[in-house]
Design an enzyme around this catalytic site. Structure first.
Site, PDB file in Angstrom:
ATOM      1  N   ARG A  52       0.819  -1.217   0.000  1.00  0.00           N
ATOM      2  CA  ARG A  52       0.000   0.000   0.000  1.00  0.00           C
ATOM      3  C   ARG A  52       0.851   1.265   0.000  1.00  0.00           C
ATOM      4  O   ARG A  52       0.510   2.273   0.624  1.00  0.00           O
ATOM      5  CB  ARG A  52      -0.959   0.016   1.203  1.00  0.00           C
ATOM      6  CG  ARG A  52      -1.917  -1.154   1.242  1.00  0.00           C
ATOM      7  CD  ARG A  52      -2.870  -1.173   0.056  1.00  0.00           C
ATOM      8  NE  ARG A  52      -3.678  -2.379   0.102  1.00  0.00           N
ATOM      9  CZ  ARG A  52      -3.333  -3.528  -0.482  1.00  0.00           C
ATOM     10  NH1 ARG A  52      -2.200  -3.608  -1.171  1.00  0.00           N
ATOM     11  NH2 ARG A  52      -4.122  -4.579  -0.407  1.00  0.00           N
ATOM     12  N   SER A  80     -11.381  -0.070   3.041  1.00  0.00           N
ATOM     13  CA  SER A  80     -10.574  -0.331   4.237  1.00  0.00           C
ATOM     14  C   SER A  80     -10.019   0.993   4.773  1.00  0.00           C
ATOM     15  O   SER A  80      -9.255   1.664   4.077  1.00  0.00           O
ATOM     16  CB  SER A  80      -9.423  -1.281   3.916  1.00  0.00           C
ATOM     17  OG  SER A  80      -9.923  -2.517   3.454  1.00  0.00           O
ATOM     18  N   GLU A 131      -5.585   4.435   5.971  1.00  0.00           N
ATOM     19  CA  GLU A 131      -5.274   4.236   4.558  1.00  0.00           C
ATOM     20  C   GLU A 131      -5.697   5.419   3.693  1.00  0.00           C
ATOM     21  O   GLU A 131      -4.953   5.836   2.813  1.00  0.00           O
ATOM     22  CB  GLU A 131      -5.928   2.946   4.047  1.00  0.00           C
ATOM     23  CG  GLU A 131      -5.512   2.555   2.640  1.00  0.00           C
ATOM     24  CD  GLU A 131      -5.907   1.132   2.291  1.00  0.00           C
ATOM     25  OE1 GLU A 131      -6.258   0.909   1.113  1.00  0.00           O
ATOM     26  OE2 GLU A 131      -5.859   0.257   3.159  1.00  0.00           O
TER      27      GLU A 131
END
Length: 351
Positions: free
Chosen positions: A160, A239, A343
């Site tokens: 990520r 998420s 995130e």
């Protein structure tokens, strides 16, 4: 190039949250994107680049500067090569590749947002991530004032993360190039255990491309991870927290905390992450810390379908969302000694 002033930003995000931008520009060509960026930089005006708005948390006060919506279009397939304009809808691009019989991104179906955002976050799900198929990223370098082409290696992809996320003020993605696989209509090897189980195959096996794509879409929809304007569980950024990656010492301390809290026979999720690192599950941490599906009593709550998604139930503010996020972070830290990391990109706010 369209220009608006004091323009609402909430409708441009999947959270449907945030105040207005002083100035909102919509660019439909690479040249327009570059011109808007250069104009803002020359004037010293803060710049917010928006794609699909699926990874943004914008403060209630909005954005005092130029918000640039990248609405460029273009899908080019050449053999197993794929080039996407940054503004292309990602889910449409995945569908086009499945239709063309090309494997490599079929398990990324249903992920909201634009193609240009995928290398920034190194988007991944269900055993695939874009770092495995991206060959080059074409971007405008705000530091040099030139358009540059970065190889996969130069993008510095990790979980990520990427060069673009590490230096968010430098690059504006214009185009993304991929190398996919022609496997005679079959998917890439199925690597995610849940997907393999639902498909009834062993990990590493292949299935028809459309079957893989449709299975992932059903799995995502069951978790509220496919956009549906009528379903408040999808008024989210997917998420909200990344899965923690821990070194050996930290993971050992974490296991001790788990056993103290949940019992000696309980083992936390653990996945090798390379170089003496272990990845664990943010969703598991949140649930075991007491934040179950549907947690909350206000206008921002945890999704009723997935503990990793924080949602706007219809009339939340960004501050409502952040209060919930801070409660979850504090609760997980108190329970297990691990600090969750958001995130989505925060604009004008923070945890």
């Amino acid at each position: 190039m369209q220009e608006l002033h004091d323009a609402p930003l909430a409708p441009l995000t999947t959270f449907r949250l945030g105040g207005p931008a002083t100035r909102l520009v919509t660019a439909t060509t690479d040249d327009e994107v570059i011109a808007a960026v250069r104009e803002a930089d020359a004037a010293g005006t803060p710049l917010l680049v928006i794609g699909g708005g699926s990874n943004l948390v914008i403060g209630d006060k909005g954005f005092d500067g130029t918000a640039l919506v990248v609405a460029t279009k273009g899908v080019t397939l050449d053999g197993t090569g794929l080039e996407l304009a940054a503004g292309e809808v990602w889910t449409d691009a995945v569908a086009a590749c499945v239709e063309a019989g090309l494997a490599g991104i079929e398990c990324l179906a249903g992920i909201p947002g634009s193609a240009g955002a995928t290398p920034i976050q190194n988007v991944g799900a269900y055993g695939q991530e874009v770092a495995s198929t991206i060959t080059e990223v074409v971007a405008y370098d705000r530091r040099s004032g030139e358009t540059v082409t970065l190889s996969n290696e130069e993008c510095a992809f990790s979980y990520r993360h990427s060069r673009f996320k590490a230096d968010p003020e430098r690059y504006v993605v214009l185009r993304v190039r991929f190398r996919l696989e022609d496997a005679d209509g079959m998917s890439g090897p199925v690597r995610y255990a849940e997907t393999a189980r639902v498909l009834g195959v062993a990990p590493g096996e292949r299935v028809p491309l459309a079957t893989a794509r449709d299975t992932v879409l059903k799995l995502r929809a069951g978790k509220g991870m496919v956009l549906d304007p009528e379903d408040h569980d999808t008024w989210s950024a997917g998420s909200f927290f990344t899965n923690p990656i821990l070194d050996d010492e930290t993971f050992a301390a974490f296991r001790t905390r788990v056993r103290e809290r949940l019992g000696d026979c309980v083992e936390p999720p653990a996945y090798p992450a390379g170089d003496g690192l272990t990845k664990t599950s943010a969703a598991w941490l949140i649930d075991k810390a007491g934040f179950t599906k549907g947690y909350g009593s206000g206008p921002a709550r945890i999704s009723t379908k997935h503990t990793l998604a924080l949602t706007n139930r219809g009339d939340a503010t960004t501050e409502d969302l952040l209060a919930l996020a801070r409660e979850v972070v504090a609760g997980v830290r108190d329970a297990f000694g691990i600090t969750l990391v958001n995130e989505p990109v925060m604009v004008g706010v923070g945890l």
